[in-house]
Design a protein around this motif. Structure first.
Motif, PDB file in Angstrom:
ATOM      1  N   ASP A   5       0.752  -1.231   0.082  1.00  0.00           N
ATOM      2  CA  ASP A   5      -0.015  -0.202   0.187  1.00  0.00           C
ATOM      3  C   ASP A   5       0.673   1.259  -0.118  1.00  0.00           C
ATOM      4  N   VAL A   6       2.048   1.248   0.098  1.00  0.00           N
ATOM      5  CA  VAL A   6       3.096   2.172   0.093  1.00  0.00           C
ATOM      6  C   VAL A   6       3.237   2.871  -1.150  1.00  0.00           C
ATOM      7  N   PRO A   7       2.875   4.282  -1.235  1.00  0.00           N
ATOM      8  CA  PRO A   7       2.561   4.898  -2.578  1.00  0.00           C
ATOM      9  C   PRO A   7       4.152   5.619  -3.168  1.00  0.00           C
ATOM     10  N   LEU A   8       5.117   4.809  -3.200  1.00  0.00           N
ATOM     11  CA  LEU A   8       6.507   5.396  -3.429  1.00  0.00           C
ATOM     12  C   LEU A   8       7.047   4.432  -4.649  1.00  0.00           C
ATOM     13  N   THR A   9       8.021   5.127  -5.488  1.00  0.00           N
ATOM     14  CA  THR A   9       8.755   4.160  -6.487  1.00  0.00           C
ATOM     15  C   THR A   9       9.509   3.470  -5.545  1.00  0.00           C
ATOM     16  N   ALA A  10      10.334   2.373  -6.625  1.00  0.00           N
ATOM     17  CA  ALA A  10      11.240   1.440  -6.003  1.00  0.00           C
ATOM     18  C   ALA A  10      12.314   2.270  -5.273  1.00  0.00           C
ATOM     19  N   ARG A  11      12.766   3.462  -5.980  1.00  0.00           N
ATOM     20  CA  ARG A  11      13.963   4.162  -5.456  1.00  0.00           C
ATOM     21  C   ARG A  11      13.627   4.732  -4.274  1.00  0.00           C
ATOM     22  N   GLU A  12      12.673   5.482  -4.134  1.00  0.00           N
ATOM     23  CA  GLU A  12      12.106   6.156  -3.065  1.00  0.00           C
ATOM     24  C   GLU A  12      12.090   5.034  -2.029  1.00  0.00           C
ATOM     25  N   THR A  13      11.299   4.055  -2.041  1.00  0.00           N
ATOM     26  CA  THR A  13      11.302   2.895  -0.987  1.00  0.00           C
ATOM     27  C   THR A  13      12.558   2.482  -0.676  1.00  0.00           C
ATOM     28  N   GLU A  14      13.631   2.494  -1.640  1.00  0.00           N
ATOM     29  CA  GLU A  14      14.640   2.036  -0.951  1.00  0.00           C
ATOM     30  C   GLU A  14      15.568   3.269   0.026  1.00  0.00           C
ATOM     31  N   VAL A  15      15.458   4.347  -0.523  1.00  0.00           N
ATOM     32  CA  VAL A  15      15.908   5.531   0.262  1.00  0.00           C
ATOM     33  C   VAL A  15      15.131   5.601   1.834  1.00  0.00           C
ATOM     34  N   LEU A  16      13.796   5.290   1.903  1.00  0.00           N
ATOM     35  CA  LEU A  16      13.189   5.198   2.995  1.00  0.00           C
ATOM     36  C   LEU A  16      13.607   3.999   3.851  1.00  0.00           C
ATOM     37  N   GLN A  17      13.770   3.095   3.343  1.00  0.00           N
ATOM     38  CA  GLN A  17      14.402   1.969   4.168  1.00  0.00           C
ATOM     39  C   GLN A  17      15.923   2.408   4.784  1.00  0.00           C
TER      40      GLN A  17
ATOM     41  N   GLN B 134      24.286  11.869   3.603  1.00  0.00           N
ATOM     42  CA  GLN B 134      25.452  11.717   2.923  1.00  0.00           C
ATOM     43  C   GLN B 134      25.726   9.864   2.852  1.00  0.00           C
ATOM     44  N   GLU B 135      25.682   9.319   3.869  1.00  0.00           N
ATOM     45  CA  GLU B 135      25.648   8.014   3.753  1.00  0.00           C
ATOM     46  C   GLU B 135      24.892   7.204   2.850  1.00  0.00           C
ATOM     47  N   ILE B 136      23.437   7.737   2.433  1.00  0.00           N
ATOM     48  CA  ILE B 136      22.650   7.383   1.735  1.00  0.00           C
ATOM     49  C   ILE B 136      23.213   7.340   0.241  1.00  0.00           C
ATOM     50  N   ALA B 137      23.670   8.623   0.072  1.00  0.00           N
ATOM     51  CA  ALA B 137      24.396   8.959  -1.163  1.00  0.00           C
ATOM     52  C   ALA B 137      25.475   8.232  -1.500  1.00  0.00           C
ATOM     53  N   GLU B 138      26.197   7.780  -0.465  1.00  0.00           N
ATOM     54  CA  GLU B 138      27.489   6.857  -0.791  1.00  0.00           C
ATOM     55  C   GLU B 138      27.075   5.512  -0.711  1.00  0.00           C
ATOM     56  N   ARG B 139      25.994   4.918  -0.287  1.00  0.00           N
ATOM     57  CA  ARG B 139      25.614   3.473  -0.447  1.00  0.00           C
ATOM     58  C   ARG B 139      24.799   3.352  -1.769  1.00  0.00           C
ATOM     59  N   LEU B 140      24.125   4.196  -2.328  1.00  0.00           N
ATOM     60  CA  LEU B 140      23.382   4.343  -3.675  1.00  0.00           C
ATOM     61  C   LEU B 140      24.191   4.754  -4.794  1.00  0.00           C
ATOM     62  N   VAL B 141      25.362   5.331  -4.534  1.00  0.00           N
ATOM     63  CA  VAL B 141      26.383   5.982  -5.475  1.00  0.00           C
ATOM     64  C   VAL B 141      25.511   7.070  -6.097  1.00  0.00           C
ATOM     65  N   ILE B 142      24.872   7.865  -5.509  1.00  0.00           N
ATOM     66  CA  ILE B 142      24.286   9.204  -6.027  1.00  0.00           C
ATOM     67  C   ILE B 142      24.574  10.440  -5.340  1.00  0.00           C
ATOM     68  N   ALA B 143      24.350  11.561  -5.747  1.00  0.00           N
ATOM     69  CA  ALA B 143      24.748  12.950  -5.333  1.00  0.00           C
ATOM     70  C   ALA B 143      23.915  12.942  -4.132  1.00  0.00           C
ATOM     71  N   HIS B 144      24.453  13.780  -3.233  1.00  0.00           N
ATOM     72  CA  HIS B 144      23.711  13.971  -1.831  1.00  0.00           C
ATOM     73  C   HIS B 144      22.776  14.883  -1.972  1.00  0.00           C
ATOM     74  N   SER B 145      22.766  15.962  -3.067  1.00  0.00           N
ATOM     75  CA  SER B 145      21.405  16.778  -3.423  1.00  0.00           C
ATOM     76  C   SER B 145      20.287  15.894  -4.234  1.00  0.00           C
ATOM     77  N   THR B 146      20.705  14.766  -4.706  1.00  0.00           N
ATOM     78  CA  THR B 146      19.709  13.870  -5.132  1.00  0.00           C
ATOM     79  C   THR B 146      19.174  13.077  -4.136  1.00  0.00           C
ATOM     80  N   VAL B 147      19.583  12.729  -2.825  1.00  0.00           N
ATOM     81  CA  VAL B 147      19.202  12.139  -1.765  1.00  0.00           C
ATOM     82  C   VAL B 147      18.239  12.779  -1.324  1.00  0.00           C
TER      83      VAL B 147
END
Length: 219
Positions: free
Chosen positions: A150-162, A171-184
């Motif tokens: 029932d969670v209305p999130l994309t797969a990537r948003e769900t991953e970030v929420l987890q 910053q740690e999420i950015a490093e884990r997902l190899v994306i920019a801090h601003s993107t997080v």
């Protein structure tokens, strides 16, 4: 300057907190209250960034005061401080909208750092503490947990929420997902907006309630 209100029924505690807060160059106390009624009055008269909220107070306790404060002044952050290390109170305080929970035996530097943390919109609880308190509270509830489907999130948003629920910083999420801090930051804002949540603390509760994360998966 971060404006702080102190709500505690013991004058000695209020005096101690005022001394600690006023000693910091970027913090100032703008009001003191002995109960929930008084703290609501302060916020109706004065702009407050962070309320240091005791739980056990007369007339209106800290849990109900937190609900009312955030209903009237949603921009204000509440940091609950108590001598009582009770799981149900911690969960109830966070569910009411509090941005953090501390016991009163914290050091001065921990208290002032906590005020800055919640004023910036971040959650305060360490991940292992969050897991213990929320999992125990959810296990004791009569109703079953919500379905992750029932969670209305994309797969990537769900991953970030987890990862937020696991206690990782942006910053740690950015490093884990190899994306920019601003993107997080963009993802976090989308998550909060899409789920109608006020801050990261409530997003952690949401993740547990919808079975997006379990303690054993975060160890």
């Amino acid at each position: 300057m971060i404006r702080v209100a102190i709500a505690d029924d013991q004058a000695l505690i209020r005096d101690a907190f005022r001394s600690l807060v006023d000693a910091a160059s970027d913090l100032t106390v703008v009001g003191e209250a002995a109960d929930g009624v008084e703290v609501l009055g302060i916020l109706d008269r004065t702009e407050v960034d962070v309320v240091l909220m005791d739980i056990r107070m007369p007339r209106i306790d800290g849990l109900e005061a937190t609900r009312r404060v955030l209903a009237r002044h949603p921009q204000t952050r509440v940091l609950v401080l108590t001598t009582f290390d009770r799981d149900d109170w911690i969960y109830d305080a966070l569910a009411a909208g509090a941005s953090g929970f501390l016991l009163k035996d914290v050091r001065a530097s921990q208290l002032t750092d906590a005020i800055r943390t919640v004023a910036a919109g971040d959650a305060l609880l360490a991940p292992q503490v969050t897991r213990r308190f929320i999992e125990r509270a959810l296990a004791a509830r009569a109703e079953p947990p919500a379905d992750a489907a029932d969670v209305p999130l994309t797969a990537r948003e769900t991953e970030v929420l987890q990862l937020i629920a696991a206690g990782l910083s942006n910053q740690e999420i950015a490093e884990r997902l190899v994306i920019a801090h601003s993107t997080v930051k963009t993802y976090v804002n989308r998550i909060l907006r899409g789920l109608d949540l006020r801050d990261r603390t409530q997003s952690v509760i949401y993740a547990y309630e919808h079975r997006l994360v379990r303690p054993e998966s975060l160890n």
